[in-house]
Design a protein around this motif. Sequence first.
Motif, PDB file in Angstrom:
ATOM      1  N   ALA A   1      10.325 -14.912  14.384  1.00 40.66           N
ATOM      2  CA  ALA A   1       9.638 -14.184  13.382  1.00 40.66           C
ATOM      3  C   ALA A   1       8.399 -13.965  13.061  1.00 40.66           C
ATOM      4  O   ALA A   1       7.417 -13.329  12.605  1.00 40.66           O
ATOM      5  CB  ALA A   1       9.680 -15.727  11.859  1.00 40.66           C
ATOM      6  N   SER A   2       7.380 -13.948  14.150  1.00 40.27           N
ATOM      7  CA  SER A   2       6.084 -14.188  14.324  1.00 40.27           C
ATOM      8  C   SER A   2       6.147 -12.790  14.571  1.00 40.27           C
ATOM      9  O   SER A   2       4.950 -12.904  14.492  1.00 40.27           O
ATOM     10  CB  SER A   2       5.762 -14.679  15.574  1.00 40.27           C
ATOM     11  OG  SER A   2       6.086 -14.186  17.053  1.00 40.27           O
TER      12      SER A   2
ATOM     13  N   GLN B   1       3.080 -11.420  12.595  1.00 42.30           N
ATOM     14  CA  GLN B   1       1.184 -10.143  12.936  1.00 42.30           C
ATOM     15  C   GLN B   1       1.614  -8.490  12.290  1.00 42.30           C
ATOM     16  O   GLN B   1       1.035  -8.075  12.150  1.00 42.30           O
ATOM     17  CB  GLN B   1       1.910  -9.773  14.829  1.00 42.30           C
ATOM     18  CG  GLN B   1       1.968 -10.744  15.847  1.00 42.30           C
ATOM     19  CD  GLN B   1       2.890 -10.531  17.072  1.00 42.30           C
ATOM     20  OE1 GLN B   1       2.809  -9.713  16.988  1.00 42.30           O
ATOM     21  NE2 GLN B   1       1.914 -11.502  17.593  1.00 42.30           N
ATOM     22  N   ALA B   2       2.802  -8.470  11.921  1.00 44.61           N
ATOM     23  CA  ALA B   2       2.991  -6.528  10.956  1.00 44.61           C
ATOM     24  C   ALA B   2       1.984  -6.860   9.968  1.00 44.61           C
ATOM     25  O   ALA B   2       1.400  -5.843   9.242  1.00 44.61           O
ATOM     26  CB  ALA B   2       4.418  -6.434  11.425  1.00 44.61           C
ATOM     27  N   HIS B   3       2.564  -8.010   9.790  1.00 44.08           N
ATOM     28  CA  HIS B   3       1.985  -8.071   7.696  1.00 44.08           C
ATOM     29  C   HIS B   3       0.670  -8.768   8.002  1.00 44.08           C
ATOM     30  O   HIS B   3      -0.543  -8.065   7.317  1.00 44.08           O
ATOM     31  CB  HIS B   3       2.503  -9.056   7.227  1.00 44.08           C
ATOM     32  CG  HIS B   3       1.866  -9.757   5.809  1.00 44.08           C
ATOM     33  ND1 HIS B   3       2.308  -9.216   4.858  1.00 44.08           N
ATOM     34  CD2 HIS B   3       0.983 -10.674   5.216  1.00 44.08           C
ATOM     35  CE1 HIS B   3       1.733  -9.506   3.729  1.00 44.08           C
ATOM     36  NE2 HIS B   3       1.736 -10.721   4.335  1.00 44.08           N
ATOM     37  N   ALA B   4      -0.004  -9.612   9.095  1.00 42.81           N
ATOM     38  CA  ALA B   4      -1.456  -9.184   9.161  1.00 42.81           C
ATOM     39  C   ALA B   4      -2.026  -8.239   9.732  1.00 42.81           C
ATOM     40  O   ALA B   4      -3.200  -7.294   9.355  1.00 42.81           O
ATOM     41  CB  ALA B   4      -1.404 -10.316  11.053  1.00 42.81           C
ATOM     42  N   PHE B   5      -1.516  -7.082  10.464  1.00 39.39           N
ATOM     43  CA  PHE B   5      -2.047  -5.880  10.540  1.00 39.39           C
ATOM     44  C   PHE B   5      -2.176  -4.700   9.744  1.00 39.39           C
ATOM     45  O   PHE B   5      -3.118  -4.125   8.796  1.00 39.39           O
ATOM     46  CB  PHE B   5      -1.199  -5.298  11.521  1.00 39.39           C
ATOM     47  CG  PHE B   5      -1.183  -3.568  12.193  1.00 39.39           C
ATOM     48  CD1 PHE B   5      -2.668  -3.580  12.848  1.00 39.39           C
ATOM     49  CD2 PHE B   5      -0.694  -2.650  12.105  1.00 39.39           C
ATOM     50  CE1 PHE B   5      -3.128  -2.110  12.940  1.00 39.39           C
ATOM     51  CE2 PHE B   5      -0.663  -0.760  12.321  1.00 39.39           C
ATOM     52  CZ  PHE B   5      -2.763  -0.442  13.000  1.00 39.39           C
ATOM     53  N   ALA B   6      -0.875  -5.182   8.593  1.00 40.53           N
ATOM     54  CA  ALA B   6      -0.641  -4.487   7.279  1.00 40.53           C
ATOM     55  C   ALA B   6      -1.664  -5.066   6.572  1.00 40.53           C
ATOM     56  O   ALA B   6      -2.480  -4.248   6.040  1.00 40.53           O
ATOM     57  CB  ALA B   6       0.333  -4.807   6.080  1.00 40.53           C
ATOM     58  N   ASP B   7      -2.418  -6.311   6.309  1.00 39.09           N
ATOM     59  CA  ASP B   7      -3.506  -6.467   5.909  1.00 39.09           C
ATOM     60  C   ASP B   7      -4.914  -6.088   6.587  1.00 39.09           C
ATOM     61  O   ASP B   7      -5.679  -5.986   5.245  1.00 39.09           O
ATOM     62  CB  ASP B   7      -3.797  -8.563   6.120  1.00 39.09           C
ATOM     63  CG  ASP B   7      -2.492  -9.144   4.609  1.00 39.09           C
ATOM     64  OD1 ASP B   7      -1.825  -8.087   4.410  1.00 39.09           O
ATOM     65  OD2 ASP B   7      -2.323 -10.189   5.234  1.00 39.09           O
ATOM     66  N   TRP B   8      -4.821  -5.767   7.663  1.00 41.14           N
ATOM     67  CA  TRP B   8      -6.689  -5.299   7.974  1.00 41.14           C
ATOM     68  C   TRP B   8      -6.944  -4.251   8.134  1.00 41.14           C
ATOM     69  O   TRP B   8      -7.753  -4.216   7.330  1.00 41.14           O
ATOM     70  CB  TRP B   8      -6.059  -5.431  10.210  1.00 41.14           C
ATOM     71  CG  TRP B   8      -7.580  -5.272  10.422  1.00 41.14           C
ATOM     72  CD1 TRP B   8      -8.218  -6.246  10.769  1.00 41.14           C
ATOM     73  CD2 TRP B   8      -7.466  -3.753  10.881  1.00 41.14           C
ATOM     74  NE1 TRP B   8      -9.009  -5.173  11.502  1.00 41.14           N
ATOM     75  CE2 TRP B   8      -8.553  -3.881  11.476  1.00 41.14           C
ATOM     76  CE3 TRP B   8      -6.739  -2.162  10.635  1.00 41.14           C
ATOM     77  CZ2 TRP B   8      -8.950  -2.704  12.298  1.00 41.14           C
ATOM     78  CZ3 TRP B   8      -7.109  -1.518  11.725  1.00 41.14           C
ATOM     79  CH2 TRP B   8      -8.208  -1.548  12.330  1.00 41.14           C
ATOM     80  N   LEU B   9      -5.219  -3.257   7.792  1.00 39.05           N
ATOM     81  CA  LEU B   9      -5.561  -2.258   7.223  1.00 39.05           C
ATOM     82  C   LEU B   9      -5.641  -1.522   5.669  1.00 39.05           C
ATOM     83  O   LEU B   9      -6.332  -1.149   5.120  1.00 39.05           O
ATOM     84  CB  LEU B   9      -4.632  -1.177   7.540  1.00 39.05           C
ATOM     85  CG  LEU B   9      -3.366  -0.728   8.675  1.00 39.05           C
ATOM     86  CD1 LEU B   9      -2.269  -0.327   9.403  1.00 39.05           C
ATOM     87  CD2 LEU B   9      -4.539  -0.205   9.342  1.00 39.05           C
ATOM     88  N   GLN B  10      -5.052  -2.138   4.928  1.00 38.20           N
ATOM     89  CA  GLN B  10      -5.174  -3.320   3.491  1.00 38.20           C
ATOM     90  C   GLN B  10      -7.245  -2.949   3.223  1.00 38.20           C
ATOM     91  O   GLN B  10      -7.776  -2.723   2.517  1.00 38.20           O
ATOM     92  CB  GLN B  10      -4.654  -3.318   3.125  1.00 38.20           C
ATOM     93  CG  GLN B  10      -4.731  -3.817   1.633  1.00 38.20           C
ATOM     94  CD  GLN B  10      -4.236  -3.053   0.977  1.00 38.20           C
ATOM     95  OE1 GLN B  10      -3.321  -1.456   1.113  1.00 38.20           O
ATOM     96  NE2 GLN B  10      -4.487  -2.193  -0.692  1.00 38.20           N
ATOM     97  N   ARG B  11      -7.240  -4.154   3.781  1.00 39.16           N
ATOM     98  CA  ARG B  11      -8.879  -4.171   4.127  1.00 39.16           C
ATOM     99  C   ARG B  11     -10.070  -3.396   4.057  1.00 39.16           C
ATOM    100  O   ARG B  11     -11.339  -3.123   3.493  1.00 39.16           O
ATOM    101  CB  ARG B  11      -9.114  -5.472   4.763  1.00 39.16           C
ATOM    102  CG  ARG B  11      -8.723  -6.864   4.394  1.00 39.16           C
ATOM    103  CD  ARG B  11      -9.765  -8.021   4.648  1.00 39.16           C
ATOM    104  NE  ARG B  11      -9.400  -7.940   6.428  1.00 39.16           N
ATOM    105  CZ  ARG B  11      -8.371  -8.787   6.972  1.00 39.16           C
ATOM    106  NH1 ARG B  11      -7.691  -8.692   6.460  1.00 39.16           N
ATOM    107  NH2 ARG B  11      -7.755  -8.622   8.395  1.00 39.16           N
ATOM    108  N   ARG B  12      -9.603  -2.100   4.860  1.00 36.16           N
ATOM    109  CA  ARG B  12     -10.365  -1.115   5.396  1.00 36.16           C
ATOM    110  C   ARG B  12     -10.061  -0.049   4.904  1.00 36.16           C
ATOM    111  O   ARG B  12     -10.362   0.994   5.829  1.00 36.16           O
ATOM    112  CB  ARG B  12      -9.727  -0.739   7.180  1.00 36.16           C
ATOM    113  CG  ARG B  12     -11.273  -2.012   7.504  1.00 36.16           C
ATOM    114  CD  ARG B  12     -10.177  -2.186   8.517  1.00 36.16           C
ATOM    115  NE  ARG B  12     -11.104  -3.300   9.257  1.00 36.16           N
ATOM    116  CZ  ARG B  12     -10.813  -4.875   9.726  1.00 36.16           C
ATOM    117  NH1 ARG B  12     -10.016  -5.026   8.963  1.00 36.16           N
ATOM    118  NH2 ARG B  12     -11.369  -5.405   9.881  1.00 36.16           N
ATOM    119  N   LYS B  13      -9.061  -0.024   3.655  1.00 36.62           N
ATOM    120  CA  LYS B  13      -8.312   1.057   3.202  1.00 36.62           C
ATOM    121  C   LYS B  13      -9.532   2.311   3.287  1.00 36.62           C
ATOM    122  O   LYS B  13      -9.132   3.711   2.914  1.00 36.62           O
ATOM    123  CB  LYS B  13      -7.273   1.114   2.104  1.00 36.62           C
ATOM    124  CG  LYS B  13      -6.865   1.827   0.767  1.00 36.62           C
ATOM    125  CD  LYS B  13      -6.220   1.013  -0.177  1.00 36.62           C
ATOM    126  CE  LYS B  13      -7.686   0.466  -1.094  1.00 36.62           C
ATOM    127  NZ  LYS B  13      -6.262  -0.324  -2.094  1.00 36.62           N
TER     128      LYS B  13
END
Length: 167
Positions: A99-100, A104-116
């Motif tokens: 599940a980790s 990790q994929a979710h954390a990367f998606a959040d990182w991309l969203q913050r820098r959209k």
Amino acid sequence: WSSDVCSSDLHFLGAFRRHRANGSLPASAAQRAAHDIRWPLLFTTATKMLGFGSLSLHAIPAVASFGAFAALGTGLVHLLVLMILPTWLSVAPGPVPKASSALQAHAFADWLQRRKTWLLAASGVLTLCGAAGWLMLHVDNDPLTVRSEEHTSELQSHSDLVCRLLL
């Protein structure tokens, strides 16, 4: 065709891993993954085959042959991904994804969203630079002007060239 194989496989494997991480057995995960990507893959394959197939109507035999083989190859990739890959994954041994990896994929998606905003601005600038560069391209395939300056020839006009080619 390698990009077709790679992208189709990646989408299928992503769906398969997602179902495995949710507790599905390999056979069930493979079946569900095939069901998940069936329509998107079908539309992608159909449009690629249509585009490549239209090249098969070209007057130049090499282009027509390329179009026919590319359309055939694209269809074969579709069949391989939806028929052979699910069968193979349902019997192949492999670890259950942790599940980790989803976290990790979710954390990367959040990182991309913050820098959209910055990512969209950068991609817009790169697109404009590419478009400007494309507009500056100049292709000259006139056989009389492509020759180098040192190249001496009796060909001075297109009529001379036609006569030379017909001999």
